[in-house]
Design a protein around this motif. Sequence first.
Motif, PDB file in Angstrom:
ATOM      1  N   VAL A 189       0.956  -0.833   0.212  1.00  0.00           N
ATOM      2  CA  VAL A 189      -0.001  -0.056  -0.105  1.00  0.00           C
ATOM      3  C   VAL A 189       0.580   1.203   0.167  1.00  0.00           C
ATOM      4  O   VAL A 189       0.183   1.722  -0.688  1.00  0.00           O
ATOM      5  CB  VAL A 189      -0.780  -0.118   0.984  1.00  0.00           C
ATOM      6  CG1 VAL A 189      -1.849   1.398   1.459  1.00  0.00           C
ATOM      7  CG2 VAL A 189      -2.058  -1.496   1.204  1.00  0.00           C
ATOM      8  N   LEU A 190       2.122   0.640   0.614  1.00  0.00           N
ATOM      9  CA  LEU A 190       3.125   2.665   0.980  1.00  0.00           C
ATOM     10  C   LEU A 190       3.145   3.396  -0.724  1.00  0.00           C
ATOM     11  O   LEU A 190       3.478   3.935  -1.093  1.00  0.00           O
ATOM     12  CB  LEU A 190       3.558   1.802   1.962  1.00  0.00           C
ATOM     13  CG  LEU A 190       4.979   3.039   2.197  1.00  0.00           C
ATOM     14  CD1 LEU A 190       4.118   4.569   2.873  1.00  0.00           C
ATOM     15  CD2 LEU A 190       5.896   2.322   2.775  1.00  0.00           C
ATOM     16  N   THR A 191       3.840   1.588  -1.300  1.00  0.00           N
ATOM     17  CA  THR A 191       4.944   1.744  -2.580  1.00  0.00           C
ATOM     18  C   THR A 191       3.455   1.832  -3.176  1.00  0.00           C
ATOM     19  O   THR A 191       3.966   2.934  -4.356  1.00  0.00           O
ATOM     20  CB  THR A 191       5.183   0.809  -2.735  1.00  0.00           C
ATOM     21  OG1 THR A 191       5.997  -0.113  -1.429  1.00  0.00           O
ATOM     22  CG2 THR A 191       5.719   0.510  -3.368  1.00  0.00           C
ATOM     23  N   GLY A 192       2.498   1.936  -3.698  1.00  0.00           N
ATOM     24  CA  GLY A 192       1.687   2.099  -4.091  1.00  0.00           C
ATOM     25  C   GLY A 192       0.813   3.797  -4.362  1.00  0.00           C
ATOM     26  O   GLY A 192       1.173   4.295  -4.811  1.00  0.00           O
ATOM     27  N   ILE A 193       1.040   4.224  -2.982  1.00  0.00           N
ATOM     28  CA  ILE A 193       0.908   5.341  -2.783  1.00  0.00           C
ATOM     29  C   ILE A 193       1.982   6.185  -3.410  1.00  0.00           C
ATOM     30  O   ILE A 193       1.853   7.066  -3.719  1.00  0.00           O
ATOM     31  CB  ILE A 193       0.199   5.733  -1.479  1.00  0.00           C
ATOM     32  CG1 ILE A 193      -0.973   4.934  -0.394  1.00  0.00           C
ATOM     33  CG2 ILE A 193       0.427   7.282  -0.845  1.00  0.00           C
ATOM     34  CD1 ILE A 193      -1.466   5.260   0.881  1.00  0.00           C
ATOM     35  N   ILE A 194       3.004   6.213  -3.630  1.00  0.00           N
ATOM     36  CA  ILE A 194       4.307   6.368  -3.728  1.00  0.00           C
ATOM     37  C   ILE A 194       4.388   6.798  -4.831  1.00  0.00           C
ATOM     38  O   ILE A 194       4.675   7.840  -5.555  1.00  0.00           O
ATOM     39  CB  ILE A 194       6.155   5.467  -2.441  1.00  0.00           C
ATOM     40  CG1 ILE A 194       5.209   6.161  -1.059  1.00  0.00           C
ATOM     41  CG2 ILE A 194       6.778   6.123  -3.350  1.00  0.00           C
ATOM     42  CD1 ILE A 194       6.659   5.390  -0.643  1.00  0.00           C
ATOM     43  N   LEU A 195       3.871   5.973  -5.609  1.00  0.00           N
ATOM     44  CA  LEU A 195       4.072   5.147  -6.763  1.00  0.00           C
ATOM     45  C   LEU A 195       2.986   6.552  -7.160  1.00  0.00           C
ATOM     46  O   LEU A 195       3.153   7.280  -8.818  1.00  0.00           O
ATOM     47  CB  LEU A 195       3.746   4.175  -7.479  1.00  0.00           C
ATOM     48  CG  LEU A 195       4.496   3.109  -7.408  1.00  0.00           C
ATOM     49  CD1 LEU A 195       4.603   1.640  -7.915  1.00  0.00           C
ATOM     50  CD2 LEU A 195       6.502   3.875  -7.971  1.00  0.00           C
ATOM     51  N   ILE A 196       1.976   6.339  -6.949  1.00  0.00           N
ATOM     52  CA  ILE A 196       0.081   7.058  -7.620  1.00  0.00           C
ATOM     53  C   ILE A 196       0.981   8.662  -7.317  1.00  0.00           C
ATOM     54  O   ILE A 196       1.230   9.576  -8.161  1.00  0.00           O
ATOM     55  CB  ILE A 196      -1.004   6.911  -6.613  1.00  0.00           C
ATOM     56  CG1 ILE A 196      -1.080   5.584  -7.084  1.00  0.00           C
ATOM     57  CG2 ILE A 196      -1.754   8.354  -6.809  1.00  0.00           C
ATOM     58  CD1 ILE A 196      -2.558   5.090  -5.807  1.00  0.00           C
ATOM     59  N   ILE A 197       1.889   8.906  -6.206  1.00  0.00           N
ATOM     60  CA  ILE A 197       2.186  11.262  -5.863  1.00  0.00           C
ATOM     61  C   ILE A 197       3.308  10.880  -6.799  1.00  0.00           C
ATOM     62  O   ILE A 197       2.895  12.184  -7.465  1.00  0.00           O
ATOM     63  CB  ILE A 197       2.487  10.583  -4.837  1.00  0.00           C
ATOM     64  CG1 ILE A 197       2.005  10.519  -3.659  1.00  0.00           C
ATOM     65  CG2 ILE A 197       3.361  11.999  -4.847  1.00  0.00           C
ATOM     66  CD1 ILE A 197       1.636  11.086  -2.091  1.00  0.00           C
ATOM     67  N   LEU A 198       3.903   9.729  -7.677  1.00  0.00           N
ATOM     68  CA  LEU A 198       4.874   9.476  -8.584  1.00  0.00           C
ATOM     69  C   LEU A 198       4.493  10.169 -10.268  1.00  0.00           C
ATOM     70  O   LEU A 198       5.150  11.800 -10.238  1.00  0.00           O
ATOM     71  CB  LEU A 198       5.916   9.090  -8.197  1.00  0.00           C
ATOM     72  CG  LEU A 198       7.155   9.282  -9.142  1.00  0.00           C
ATOM     73  CD1 LEU A 198       7.736  10.588  -9.056  1.00  0.00           C
ATOM     74  CD2 LEU A 198       7.946   8.521  -9.282  1.00  0.00           C
ATOM     75  N   ALA A 199       3.480   9.419  -9.630  1.00  0.00           N
ATOM     76  CA  ALA A 199       2.811   9.670 -11.544  1.00  0.00           C
ATOM     77  C   ALA A 199       1.969  10.552 -11.768  1.00  0.00           C
ATOM     78  O   ALA A 199       2.121  11.540 -12.274  1.00  0.00           O
ATOM     79  CB  ALA A 199       1.564   8.296 -11.658  1.00  0.00           C
ATOM     80  N   GLY A 200       1.627  11.586 -10.146  1.00  0.00           N
ATOM     81  CA  GLY A 200       0.564  12.675 -10.534  1.00  0.00           C
ATOM     82  C   GLY A 200       1.332  14.067 -10.762  1.00  0.00           C
ATOM     83  O   GLY A 200       0.774  14.581 -11.205  1.00  0.00           O
ATOM     84  N   THR A 201       2.461  13.681 -10.147  1.00  0.00           N
ATOM     85  CA  THR A 201       4.117  15.045 -10.376  1.00  0.00           C
ATOM     86  C   THR A 201       4.078  14.901 -11.625  1.00  0.00           C
ATOM     87  O   THR A 201       4.154  16.217 -12.679  1.00  0.00           O
ATOM     88  CB  THR A 201       4.870  14.841  -9.273  1.00  0.00           C
ATOM     89  OG1 THR A 201       4.152  15.240  -7.500  1.00  0.00           O
ATOM     90  CG2 THR A 201       5.961  15.449  -9.118  1.00  0.00           C
TER      91      THR A 201
END
Length: 80
Positions: free
Chosen positions: A48-60
Amino acid sequence: MKKLILIFFLTFSFNGMAQEKQKIEASDYTNNDVEMADALREDGKIYVLTGIILIILAGTIAYLVTIDRKVSRLEKQSKS
């Protein structure tokens, strides 16, 4: 005057967040246990933590790409 107040508050806020220096011992170099990561991995929360980090990175990255396109379009309009 506003700049002086800002500098004053920033100076004291950085001092308030500073940590005390801790002594590093020889056992610290051989320690391979990361308790937090092990607990997250056991509970499945690491994914879940990895997924959230990837979502934030993709959004940025998406935001930066759209801003770049808008700036390029404005540059082309200003040249013509």
